[in-house]
Structures are given as structure tokens and as C-alpha cells.
Design an enzyme around this catalytic site. Sequence first.
Site, PDB file in Angstrom:
ATOM      1  N   ASP A  17       0.821  -1.225   0.000  1.00 17.76           N
ATOM      2  CA  ASP A  17       0.000   0.000   0.000  1.00 17.76           C
ATOM      3  C   ASP A  17       0.853   1.273   0.000  1.00 17.76           C
ATOM      4  O   ASP A  17       1.956   1.282   0.537  1.00 17.76           O
ATOM      5  CB  ASP A  17      -0.894  -0.032   1.252  1.00 17.76           C
ATOM      6  CG  ASP A  17      -2.038   0.961   1.156  1.00 17.76           C
ATOM      7  OD1 ASP A  17      -2.302   1.482   0.061  1.00 17.76           O
ATOM      8  OD2 ASP A  17      -2.669   1.215   2.196  1.00 17.76           O
ATOM      9  N   ASN A  19       1.308   3.327  -2.916  1.00 20.62           N
ATOM     10  CA  ASN A  19       1.895   3.687  -4.212  1.00 20.62           C
ATOM     11  C   ASN A  19       1.406   5.054  -4.702  1.00 20.62           C
ATOM     12  O   ASN A  19       2.177   5.858  -5.221  1.00 20.62           O
ATOM     13  CB  ASN A  19       1.523   2.639  -5.271  1.00 20.62           C
ATOM     14  CG  ASN A  19       2.098   1.287  -4.958  1.00 20.62           C
ATOM     15  OD1 ASN A  19       2.976   1.154  -4.120  1.00 20.62           O
ATOM     16  ND2 ASN A  19       1.600   0.255  -5.631  1.00 20.62           N
ATOM     17  N   TRP A  22       2.876   7.936  -2.677  1.00 26.92           N
ATOM     18  CA  TRP A  22       4.298   8.075  -3.009  1.00 26.92           C
ATOM     19  C   TRP A  22       4.450   8.918  -4.275  1.00 26.92           C
ATOM     20  O   TRP A  22       5.280   9.837  -4.337  1.00 26.92           O
ATOM     21  CB  TRP A  22       4.911   6.684  -3.209  1.00 26.92           C
ATOM     22  CG  TRP A  22       6.373   6.672  -3.526  1.00 26.92           C
ATOM     23  CD1 TRP A  22       7.412   6.610  -2.645  1.00 26.92           C
ATOM     24  CD2 TRP A  22       6.965   6.715  -4.850  1.00 26.92           C
ATOM     25  NE1 TRP A  22       8.613   6.604  -3.323  1.00 26.92           N
ATOM     26  CE2 TRP A  22       8.365   6.669  -4.671  1.00 26.92           C
ATOM     27  CE3 TRP A  22       6.455   6.769  -6.151  1.00 26.92           C
ATOM     28  CZ2 TRP A  22       9.252   6.681  -5.742  1.00 26.92           C
ATOM     29  CZ3 TRP A  22       7.343   6.793  -7.222  1.00 26.92           C
ATOM     30  CH2 TRP A  22       8.729   6.755  -7.015  1.00 26.92           C
ATOM     31  N   HIS A  34       2.851   2.789  -8.870  1.00 26.28           N
ATOM     32  CA  HIS A  34       2.673   1.338  -9.064  1.00 26.28           C
ATOM     33  C   HIS A  34       3.899   0.730  -9.747  1.00 26.28           C
ATOM     34  O   HIS A  34       4.314  -0.382  -9.445  1.00 26.28           O
ATOM     35  CB  HIS A  34       1.412   1.066  -9.892  1.00 26.28           C
ATOM     36  CG  HIS A  34       0.153   1.515  -9.213  1.00 26.28           C
ATOM     37  ND1 HIS A  34      -0.118   1.232  -7.893  1.00 26.28           N
ATOM     38  CD2 HIS A  34      -0.906   2.238  -9.661  1.00 26.28           C
ATOM     39  CE1 HIS A  34      -1.302   1.750  -7.567  1.00 26.28           C
ATOM     40  NE2 HIS A  34      -1.789   2.376  -8.618  1.00 26.28           N
ATOM     41  N   THR A  63     -10.541  -7.363  -5.483  1.00 22.42           N
ATOM     42  CA  THR A  63     -11.818  -7.435  -6.223  1.00 22.42           C
ATOM     43  C   THR A  63     -12.478  -6.047  -6.260  1.00 22.42           C
ATOM     44  O   THR A  63     -13.355  -5.812  -7.072  1.00 22.42           O
ATOM     45  CB  THR A  63     -12.779  -8.451  -5.553  1.00 22.42           C
ATOM     46  OG1 THR A  63     -12.762  -8.240  -4.137  1.00 22.42           O
ATOM     47  CG2 THR A  63     -12.385  -9.879  -5.842  1.00 22.42           C
ATOM     48  N   ARG A  68     -11.284   1.747  -9.621  1.00 26.81           N
ATOM     49  CA  ARG A  68     -10.326   2.837  -9.883  1.00 26.81           C
ATOM     50  C   ARG A  68     -10.462   3.320 -11.332  1.00 26.81           C
ATOM     51  O   ARG A  68     -11.011   2.609 -12.169  1.00 26.81           O
ATOM     52  CB  ARG A  68      -8.907   2.317  -9.622  1.00 26.81           C
ATOM     53  CG  ARG A  68      -8.744   1.992  -8.161  1.00 26.81           C
ATOM     54  CD  ARG A  68      -7.319   1.716  -7.803  1.00 26.81           C
ATOM     55  NE  ARG A  68      -7.236   1.528  -6.366  1.00 26.81           N
ATOM     56  CZ  ARG A  68      -6.185   1.805  -5.622  1.00 26.81           C
ATOM     57  NH1 ARG A  68      -5.089   2.268  -6.170  1.00 26.81           N
ATOM     58  NH2 ARG A  68      -6.203   1.607  -4.325  1.00 26.81           N
ATOM     59  N   LEU A 127      11.365 -20.607  -2.866  1.00 33.06           N
ATOM     60  CA  LEU A 127      10.310 -19.709  -2.393  1.00 33.06           C
ATOM     61  C   LEU A 127       9.010 -19.893  -3.191  1.00 33.06           C
ATOM     62  O   LEU A 127       9.040 -19.952  -4.414  1.00 33.06           O
ATOM     63  CB  LEU A 127      10.810 -18.262  -2.554  1.00 33.06           C
ATOM     64  CG  LEU A 127       9.800 -17.137  -2.333  1.00 33.06           C
ATOM     65  CD1 LEU A 127       9.396 -17.048  -0.863  1.00 33.06           C
ATOM     66  CD2 LEU A 127      10.382 -15.797  -2.798  1.00 33.06           C
TER      67      LEU A 127
HETATM   68  C1  FPP Z   1      -2.097   0.025  -3.249  1.00 34.28           C
HETATM   69  O1  FPP Z   1      -1.601   1.361  -3.206  1.00 34.28           O
HETATM   70  C2  FPP Z   1      -1.535  -0.671  -4.394  1.00 34.28           C
HETATM   71  C3  FPP Z   1      -2.263  -1.264  -5.382  1.00 34.28           C
HETATM   72  C4  FPP Z   1      -3.739  -1.283  -5.392  1.00 34.28           C
HETATM   73  C5  FPP Z   1      -1.596  -1.896  -6.545  1.00 34.28           C
HETATM   74  C6  FPP Z   1      -0.371  -2.692  -6.215  1.00 34.28           C
HETATM   75  C7  FPP Z   1       0.289  -3.021  -7.483  1.00 34.28           C
HETATM   76  C8  FPP Z   1       1.621  -3.071  -7.667  1.00 34.28           C
HETATM   77  C9  FPP Z   1       2.609  -2.910  -6.575  1.00 34.28           C
HETATM   78  C10 FPP Z   1       2.169  -3.266  -9.036  1.00 34.28           C
HETATM   79  C11 FPP Z   1       1.850  -4.540  -9.716  1.00 34.28           C
HETATM   80  C12 FPP Z   1       2.261  -5.745  -8.965  1.00 34.28           C
HETATM   81  C13 FPP Z   1       2.939  -6.791  -9.456  1.00 34.28           C
HETATM   82  C14 FPP Z   1       2.966  -8.035  -8.660  1.00 34.28           C
HETATM   83  C15 FPP Z   1       3.658  -6.748 -10.727  1.00 34.28           C
HETATM   84  P1  FPP Z   1      -2.595   2.561  -3.488  1.00 34.28           P
HETATM   85  O2  FPP Z   1      -2.652   2.783  -4.949  1.00 34.28           O
HETATM   86  O3  FPP Z   1      -3.898   2.276  -2.835  1.00 34.28           O
HETATM   87  O4  FPP Z   1      -1.853   3.740  -2.784  1.00 34.28           O
HETATM   88  P2  FPP Z   1      -2.510   4.969  -2.008  1.00 34.28           P
HETATM   89  O5  FPP Z   1      -3.256   4.376  -0.841  1.00 34.28           O
HETATM   90  O6  FPP Z   1      -1.332   5.774  -1.594  1.00 34.28           O
HETATM   91  O7  FPP Z   1      -3.411   5.654  -2.979  1.00 34.28           O
END
Ligand code: FPP
Length: 236
Positions: A17, A19, A22, A34, A63, A68, A127
Site C-alpha cells: 500500500d 503507491n 508516493w 505502481h 476485487t 479505480r 520460495l
Molecule cells: C495500493 O496502493 C496498491 C495497489 C492497489 C496496486 C499494487 C500493485 C503493484 C505494486 C504493481 C503490480 C504488482 C505486481 C505483482 C507486478 P494505493 O494505490 O492504494 O496507494 P494509495 O493508498 O497511496 O493511494
Amino acid sequence: MPQQILPMPEHIAIIMDGNGRWAKKRGLPRTMGHKKGAQVFGDITRYCQKIGVPYLTVYAFSTENWKRPQEEVDAIMDLMREYLKDARRYEQENVRTFFIGDKSPLADDIKDMIQRVEEGSSQNTGLTVNVALNYGGRNEIMTAVQRIAKEVEDNKIKANQVNEQLFETYLYTSGQPDPDLIIRPSGEHRISNFLLWQCAYSEFVYMDVLWPDFTPKHLDEAILAYRNRDRRFGGI
Ligand code: FPP
């Protein structure tokens, strides 16, 4: 204080969480968060392999994440494609990969690649990585209930044979140990529909770092916090 430090966790699960925040902090589009998050996932996978963690589960797409903006969903799916193309590398490094979640609404090319990666790595003994994609804990439990109900209806199993052990074999994580440690970075303190059945006795570690800034050092910190916990599993 616990008398003795716990052994290393056998199964670590991570809610990746933060991304979006950031990226926002840097004036970048959310999709860049992401992208960096996907790189960090690669680094953490390698680190888990290096320190001998047997199971790692990451929450990549829930799900609920379809709500988004389309552009963001597409960007995450494209990152998934890149990861899947790259998966041969992990395969050669003895990593076993599973995708947990409802695969039915995914694009056909992603479904095909998932099948290839899961089959290609099925004999690997290092792993195990579970990538939770279109995953929801309630959906997982409901799907298991429906499948069991159908088997009862078809007289394949009797209602009184349905117990916890049998139920677990209908989950995506069938045959795997429950997560010992669940890490959620980014300062949020929620489970967000992740591994609802499997987290019954997991230890939770919440951290203030955003996922794209997460490093092996943060993982060490979370593992140390876990090892200093006192797990009683309902006993005293
Ligand atoms: C949550 O942060 C993150 C996600 C919903 C997506 C996670 C996806 C990745 C890390 C990339 C793809 C993964 C792989 C395995 C290749 P958020 O977007 O909710 O962040 P925020 O809460 O700061 O808005």
C-alpha cells in the site's frame, strides 16, 4: 515479554500500500507509484529467497480495485504483463509462483501467461510466491462455500464431513501454511479483505513507510518485531 524469540516466519503476506501517495508526493501520476511498487516487489521477492522465507503472498489487485480509473487499472494490468513476461527468470531461480484470486474476468493474454507461469514453476522447490490478483477474502470464502454446497448436492460429500480441514482445501491457498506475519506499510491499519480465513492467528505489523520506499531493511524490521511477539493461539 516473551521468554524466547520466535523462529523465522514461514509465510509472510504483504499489503503493498501507498503507491498513489508516493507518486503524489513527487508530483508524478499514480501509475508511476505502481511502477516503482512493482520493482520493490521484485526486490523483496529476491530478498525473501535469499533469507530462506518459504512463502510470500502479496496483494497486487483486489476485487474492489476495478473501481479505480480505467487508466490506473490498465497500468496495473500492464505491470502484471511485464512481471509475467519476466517470470522465467524467477522460474530459473527455483521460485514457485501462484496467482490467487478470481481469474475469470482477466484479459485472455494474462490468463494464458498465468497458466504458463504456474505450470512452468510447478516443480520448483524454493520460495513460493502467491500474487493476489482480483483477490478478495470474502469472494474466496464464498467460492469455497458454493463449491462445497455443489458437492453436497451431488452427493460427493456429506454435510457432516464439512470441517475446517476440508474447507481449507477449497481455498486458493490450499496446502500452504497460514501467514505467520502480515505486513501493511503506508500507515493504514486495516485488513482490506485480504486472507480473511487464513489470518485467524497471524501477527500484524503496520509500518509508516510507503510501499515504493520499502526496502529489505524494513522487512528485517518487521520480521524482528514478529519474532519478539508472544503467540498463544488462544492458549495462555
Ligand atoms: C495500493 O496502493 C496498491 C495497489 C492497489 C496496486 C499494487 C500493485 C503493484 C505494486 C504493481 C503490480 C504488482 C505486481 C505483482 C507486478 P494505493 O494505490 O492504494 O496507494 P494509495 O493508498 O497511496 O493511494
